[in-house]
Write a protein that holds these residues in place. Sequence first.
Motif, PDB file in Angstrom:
ATOM      1  N   ARG A  76       0.423  -1.385   0.350  1.00 37.00           N
ATOM      2  CA  ARG A  76       0.055   0.271  -0.270  1.00 37.00           C
ATOM      3  C   ARG A  76       0.638   1.658  -0.151  1.00 37.00           C
ATOM      4  NH1 ARG A  76      -2.145   3.198   4.109  1.00 37.00           N
ATOM      5  NH2 ARG A  76      -4.239   4.315   3.836  1.00 37.00           N
ATOM      6  N   HIS A  77       1.759   0.855   0.963  1.00 34.07           N
ATOM      7  CA  HIS A  77       2.646   2.778   0.469  1.00 34.07           C
ATOM      8  C   HIS A  77       3.453   2.452  -0.457  1.00 34.07           C
ATOM      9  CE1 HIS A  77       1.636   3.211   5.077  1.00 34.07           C
ATOM     10  NE2 HIS A  77       1.338   2.216   5.214  1.00 34.07           N
ATOM     11  N   HIS A  80       2.170   3.874  -3.238  1.00 40.90           N
ATOM     12  CA  HIS A  80       1.704   5.387  -2.992  1.00 40.90           C
ATOM     13  C   HIS A  80       1.705   5.920  -4.891  1.00 40.90           C
ATOM     14  CE1 HIS A  80      -0.418   8.654  -1.180  1.00 40.90           C
ATOM     15  NE2 HIS A  80       0.383   9.071  -1.719  1.00 40.90           N
ATOM     16  N   LYS A  81       2.815   6.540  -4.698  1.00 39.88           N
ATOM     17  CA  LYS A  81       3.675   7.606  -6.061  1.00 39.88           C
ATOM     18  C   LYS A  81       2.249   6.928  -7.411  1.00 39.88           C
ATOM     19  CE  LYS A  81       7.028   9.753  -3.887  1.00 39.88           C
ATOM     20  NZ  LYS A  81       8.574  10.176  -4.385  1.00 39.88           N
ATOM     21  N   ARG A  83       0.402   4.945  -7.642  1.00 43.16           N
ATOM     22  CA  ARG A  83      -1.339   4.867  -7.717  1.00 43.16           C
ATOM     23  C   ARG A  83      -2.337   5.735  -8.843  1.00 43.16           C
ATOM     24  NH1 ARG A  83      -3.130   3.743  -1.613  1.00 43.16           N
ATOM     25  NH2 ARG A  83      -5.142   4.549  -3.127  1.00 43.16           N
ATOM     26  N   GLU A  84      -1.139   6.801  -8.697  1.00 39.97           N
ATOM     27  CA  GLU A  84      -1.901   7.799  -9.332  1.00 39.97           C
ATOM     28  C   GLU A  84      -1.440   7.805 -10.941  1.00 39.97           C
ATOM     29  OE1 GLU A  84      -1.384  12.623 -10.242  1.00 39.97           O
ATOM     30  OE2 GLU A  84      -0.795  12.044  -8.625  1.00 39.97           O
ATOM     31  N   TRP A 108      -6.698  -3.892  -4.077  1.00 37.87           N
ATOM     32  CA  TRP A 108      -6.773  -2.650  -5.246  1.00 37.87           C
ATOM     33  C   TRP A 108      -6.925  -2.529  -6.362  1.00 37.87           C
ATOM     34  CZ3 TRP A 108      -3.920   0.268  -8.534  1.00 37.87           C
ATOM     35  CH2 TRP A 108      -4.675   1.590  -8.793  1.00 37.87           C
TER      36      TRP A 108
END
Length: 397
Positions: A76-77, A80-81, A83-84, A108
């Motif tokens: 998840r962490h 993070h970048k 995912r956009e 996800w």
Amino acid sequence: MIPVRAHDALIQRRQSVSLQWQRFVSGHENMGNKRVGETILSSWRRCTPYLNVETSVVPVDDEYVVSQRWRESPLRHAAHKERETLEQLAKEGSLVAAIADPQGNLLWTYASQHMRKRAESVNFVAGGKWGELTAGTNAVGLSLVTREPSTVFSSEHYLPFVHDWVCYASPIIHPQSGELLGVLDISTTWNNHTPLGQAAVCELARSIAKRLPDKQPQAELEIFALGRAKVVFRGKTQHVSQRQLEILCLLALNPQGLSLEMFHAALYGDANISPSTLKAELSHLRRMLDGQIGSRPYRLMVPVWGDFVQIWQALRSNNTETAISLYRGSFLPQSSSPELSEWHHCIEAVMGRLMGACGDLSLLMEKMCHGSVESALVRERLSELIPDKLSHARGVM
């Protein structure tokens, strides 16, 4: 927009693969000049004993359980970048993007308008179980088994409800430990297939892997000897020979230490090998481990963790789940060491009985989907359990 010639080639490929799939599920494996590669064919063979081709949807976990898994996942962490970027790609390319855990459970997803209803209709959503044994041949499950990037096009999928899809996946492998922590997948409809899809997902998976937190060692010296062997000292993988691995295992199994005579007997038995050969091997390992092997008696002078020691402790305490999770293959099956051969046979005998007695279908399927090299044992037990489960299901329908 795909050029007309490229689109025609995709149609021909789809028709060819579809014919080969139909022949396979009809029991005809001899497919002549097949367009289906051996990797896909092997996956079809793995799926055949466990899945009915009339299956129309994959199982899905409870939404709360999945959200909890995602919150706790290191992916998840790390993602993070990315995912956009994934969301933007999904919107612009009519895609659905997904991140799965090491068992193929989606943690996800993000779908474009083009793919949202398609994804929801087959449970390609958070919680969907996309390992091979629950979803058939697909890019997520295939990457978990092979530990390699995978593209699965149209009817290369084992189950027909995704024959309209093309999926690209890449494993997310920890750069420090080599552990497979999950899979990144992007999927769309077959007519949008492009070779760039595989390149994009591989690059994004590598970016996620680079942001994973450092793997904390379980001890200063870690010995993995079940299945794929590996020795890690102070966080760095060491290149050792089979004999050196055996020596380290004997040291881990004898923390009180061994005299040269005892060590020689445990390692070589009655073989006519000079004690100086053992001394030379120990000297080499002592340099590799920064002098942390004592003598008189020979013993390790650093904290050590071994998967073979842990599995025996789990077996002795009847901790089935831990034992199955640790067991990734036989303990040093090629060793001629008398002491290590005894350990090998003991672990194999107990694990064989454990698999034979295990009635937890979900635990076995999770292990199978993980792609561990002990899959033959798991597969045997599943082949016994699944017909019983299917018979029971038919009886209550």
